[in-house]
Design a protein around this motif. Structure first.
Motif, mmCIF file in Angstrom:
data_model
loop_
_atom_site.group_PDB
_atom_site.id
_atom_site.type_symbol
_atom_site.label_atom_id
_atom_site.label_comp_id
_atom_site.label_asym_id
_atom_site.label_seq_id
_atom_site.Cartn_x
_atom_site.Cartn_y
_atom_site.Cartn_z
ATOM 1 N N PHE A 265 1.204 -0.987 -0.019
ATOM 2 C CA PHE A 265 0.455 0.160 -0.106
ATOM 3 C C PHE A 265 1.297 1.159 0.331
ATOM 4 O O PHE A 265 1.621 1.437 0.639
ATOM 5 C CB PHE A 265 -0.914 -0.173 1.204
ATOM 6 C CG PHE A 265 -2.003 -1.571 0.983
ATOM 7 C CD1 PHE A 265 -3.203 -0.196 0.647
ATOM 8 C CD2 PHE A 265 -2.183 -2.616 1.485
ATOM 9 C CE1 PHE A 265 -4.483 -1.309 0.714
ATOM 10 C CE2 PHE A 265 -3.143 -3.455 1.336
ATOM 11 C CZ PHE A 265 -4.033 -3.107 0.953
ATOM 12 N N VAL A 266 0.657 2.267 -0.907
ATOM 13 C CA VAL A 266 1.946 3.407 -0.748
ATOM 14 C C VAL A 266 0.014 4.564 -0.699
ATOM 15 O O VAL A 266 -0.502 4.663 -1.049
ATOM 16 C CB VAL A 266 1.757 3.258 -2.829
ATOM 17 C CG1 VAL A 266 2.536 5.036 -2.615
ATOM 18 C CG2 VAL A 266 2.948 1.544 -3.635
ATOM 19 N N GLU A 267 1.181 5.316 -0.359
ATOM 20 C CA GLU A 267 0.314 6.609 0.668
ATOM 21 C C GLU A 267 0.426 7.790 -0.634
ATOM 22 O O GLU A 267 1.680 7.558 -1.019
ATOM 23 C CB GLU A 267 0.937 7.135 1.750
ATOM 24 C CG GLU A 267 0.006 8.258 2.558
ATOM 25 C CD GLU A 267 0.542 8.556 4.262
ATOM 26 O OE1 GLU A 267 -0.570 9.026 4.337
ATOM 27 O OE2 GLU A 267 1.460 8.210 4.630
ATOM 28 N N HIS A 268 -0.136 8.190 -1.057
ATOM 29 C CA HIS A 268 -0.226 9.892 -1.924
ATOM 30 C C HIS A 268 -0.451 11.320 -0.749
ATOM 31 O O HIS A 268 -1.406 10.805 -0.707
ATOM 32 C CB HIS A 268 -0.802 10.251 -2.601
ATOM 33 C CG HIS A 268 -0.481 8.897 -3.417
ATOM 34 N ND1 HIS A 268 0.110 8.414 -4.753
ATOM 35 C CD2 HIS A 268 -0.773 6.747 -3.634
ATOM 36 C CE1 HIS A 268 -0.042 7.695 -5.342
ATOM 37 N NE2 HIS A 268 -0.245 6.059 -4.821
ATOM 38 N N ARG A 269 1.012 11.954 -0.612
ATOM 39 C CA ARG A 269 0.620 12.987 0.072
ATOM 40 C C ARG A 269 0.105 14.230 -1.108
ATOM 41 O O ARG A 269 -0.234 15.433 -0.373
ATOM 42 C CB ARG A 269 2.115 13.224 0.833
ATOM 43 C CG ARG A 269 1.989 12.450 1.873
ATOM 44 C CD ARG A 269 2.936 12.511 2.816
ATOM 45 N NE ARG A 269 2.983 11.115 4.174
ATOM 46 C CZ ARG A 269 3.123 11.278 5.009
ATOM 47 N NH1 ARG A 269 1.869 12.446 5.495
ATOM 48 N NH2 ARG A 269 3.307 10.198 6.358
ATOM 49 N N GLY A 277 -8.337 13.274 -10.480
ATOM 50 C CA GLY A 277 -9.576 13.613 -8.911
ATOM 51 C C GLY A 277 -9.350 12.633 -7.854
ATOM 52 O O GLY A 277 -10.109 13.270 -6.949
ATOM 53 N N ALA A 278 -8.605 12.076 -7.520
ATOM 54 C CA ALA A 278 -7.927 11.290 -6.367
ATOM 55 C C ALA A 278 -7.647 12.656 -5.276
ATOM 56 O O ALA A 278 -6.168 12.950 -5.960
ATOM 57 C CB ALA A 278 -7.241 10.936 -6.210
ATOM 58 N N GLU A 279 -8.140 12.862 -4.309
ATOM 59 C CA GLU A 279 -7.933 14.305 -3.093
ATOM 60 C C GLU A 279 -6.758 13.796 -2.324
ATOM 61 O O GLU A 279 -7.608 12.559 -1.774
ATOM 62 C CB GLU A 279 -9.351 14.604 -2.870
ATOM 63 C CG GLU A 279 -9.194 15.722 -1.463
ATOM 64 C CD GLU A 279 -10.368 16.111 -0.768
ATOM 65 O OE1 GLU A 279 -10.072 16.563 0.418
ATOM 66 O OE2 GLU A 279 -11.169 15.912 -1.379
ATOM 67 N N PRO A 280 -5.460 14.122 -2.236
ATOM 68 C CA PRO A 280 -4.736 13.832 -0.892
ATOM 69 C C PRO A 280 -4.637 14.000 0.158
ATOM 70 O O PRO A 280 -5.693 15.146 0.663
ATOM 71 C CB PRO A 280 -3.350 14.079 -1.371
ATOM 72 C CG PRO A 280 -4.219 15.115 -2.582
ATOM 73 C CD PRO A 280 -5.397 15.067 -2.871
ATOM 74 N N PRO A 281 -4.542 12.956 1.606
ATOM 75 C CA PRO A 281 -3.337 12.108 0.969
ATOM 76 C C PRO A 281 -5.026 10.773 0.763
ATOM 77 O O PRO A 281 -5.793 10.889 1.590
ATOM 78 C CB PRO A 281 -3.176 11.931 2.798
ATOM 79 C CG PRO A 281 -4.205 12.717 3.648
ATOM 80 C CD PRO A 281 -4.802 13.940 2.939
#
Length: 308
Positions: A265-269, A277-281
Motif C-alpha cells: 500500500f502506497v501513501e500519496h500525500r 480526481g483523487a484528493e490527497p492524502p
C-alpha cells in the motif's frame, strides 16, 4: 421363574471407557464419519485423562460451549470466532491450501462474510453514503498459476471501516456498506475504490472474549481487506490482503496474517496524475491473485444481517 441375564462385561474403571465407546460406534455406515469420530473420541478421551478436570471444571466447560451457540445469531457467529482465536481455522486452511502450486496463499474466512454483496462495475467505490476516511485505489489481475489472465473471474470484497467496524456491527453505516462484487475484464484486470480499513478488536462480549481476557491476550486483528476470488474451472480462493505495522501482523489474534499476503500500500500525500480526481492524502495498492485449476466451491456465510 426366569432370572435376569448378567451382562458379559460392564465398565469397571476409567481405562475401560474409550474402548466401550469406540465399540459402540463400530457399525457406522459412512467410513469417513467413522474415521473422524473415532479419532475425535480417542483424542478427547486422552485429553480428559491427561488434564483430569474436576466436575465443576467440566460443568464450566460445557456452559462455555453452550454459550458459543447462544451468542451466535444473524449478525454474530461466536462458533466461527472461537475456531479462529484457537487457531483451528488457520490450521484447517493450511491443511487444505498449502500454497505450494504457485497459487496465492489463502486466509481464513472470518465471522463477518455475508455473501450478498452488491454487484459493482470496475472502479466503483464500495464506501457508500459518504463513508469518511482516506481513499484506497485498489487494482490487480486474476491469473492462473501460469500467468494466463482469467476473464470474467469474480471477486467478492469486504472490509471493516476506518473505525474498525463491519457494517453489520455499525448502525451508522448503510446495509452492505464496504462490500462489493467485481468481475475481471478479458485481461483479468479488476479495480475498485474504498477507504482505508483499520485494525480492530474481534467481538469480546461473549464467551470468546471471556477466554481471551483469561489468557491475557489482545483481541486485535491487523488492518486487511477480504477477498473471495472465483472462476469456472478453478479452485475458489478465500484470502485477505494485509497492511499494518509488523507488531500488529505478528499479534493477529486469529493467526491469519501471512507474509505473502502483506500488500504494498502506497501513501500519496499530493495529487498524482495516475489517479485523476483523487484528493490527497490517499492510498493505492496493486495485488494480483493466482488461481489453481479445480472446482469452484463457496462457503456458507457465517452471518446474514445487521446487529439489531
Amino acid at each position: 421363574m426366569s432370572q435376569i441375564k448378567k451382562p458379559h462385561q460392564l465398565i469397571s474403571g476409567e481405562k475401560d471407557v474409550t474402548s466401550f465407546v469406540l465399540r459402540a460406534m463400530a457399525n457406522t455406515d459412512d467410513p469417513r464419519l467413522q474415521a473422524i469420530v473415532t479419532s475425535l473420541v480417542t483424542h478427547l478421551h486422552q485429553f480428559v485423562m491427561e488434564t483430569r478436570p474436576t466436575e465443576q471444571e467440566f460443568e464450566f466447560g460445557l456452559r462455555w460451549l453452550a454459550a458459543l451457540g447462544q451468542h451466535t445469531n444473524e449478525s454474530n457467529n461466536e462458533v466461527v470466532l472461537a475456531a479462529d482465536v484457537l487457531g483451528i481455522s488457520t490450521l484447517v486452511d493450511l491443511i487444505n491450501n498449502d500454497g505450494l502450486q504457485g497459487e496465492t496463499m489463502s486466509a481464513l474466512l472470518g465471522p463477518f462474510y455475508r455473501g450478498d454483496a452488491p454487484i459493482c462495475a470496475a472502479g466503483d467505490c464500495i464506501a457508500r453514503a459518504g463513508t469518511p476516511g482516506p481513499r484506497i485505489y485498489f487494482s490487480g489481475r486474476v491469473t492462473g498459476v501460469d500467468g494466463a489472465p482469467i476473464a470474467q473471474a469474480s471477486l467478492d470484497v469486504w472490509q471493516a471501516s476506518p473505525v474498525g467496524l463491519y457494517e453489520n456491527q455499525d448502525a451508522s453505516q448503510p446495509d452492505l456498506n464496504l462490500r462489493g462484487k467485481f468481475t475481471t475484464d478479458r485481461e483479468g484486470r479488476f479495480a475498485f475504490t474504498s477507504v482505508r480499513p483499520a485494525g480492530y478488536p474481534v467481538p469480546t462480549n461473549g464467551p470468546v472474549g471471556d477466554l481471551l481476557r483469561a489468557q491475557n491476550r489482545a483481541p486485535m486483528r491487523p488492518a486487511h481487506i477480504h477477498f473471495i476470488v472465483s472462476a469456472p474451472g478453478h479452485k475458489t480462493l478465500i484470502t485477505q490482503v494485509f497492511f499494518d505495522h509488523a507488531e500488529a501482523l505478528e499479534q493477529d489474534v486469529v493467526f491469519g496474517a501471512k507474509q505473502p499476503l502483506v500488500g504494498g500500500f502506497v501513501e500519496h500525500r499530493s495529487a498524482d496524475p495516475a489517479y485523476p480526481g483523487a484528493e490527497p492524502p490517499f492510498f493505492s495498492a496493486t495485488y494480483d491473485f493466482k488461481l489453481v485449476p479445480g472446482t469452484p466451491c463457496f462457503p456458507v456465510p457465517p452471518i446474514t444481517g445487521k446487529t439489531r
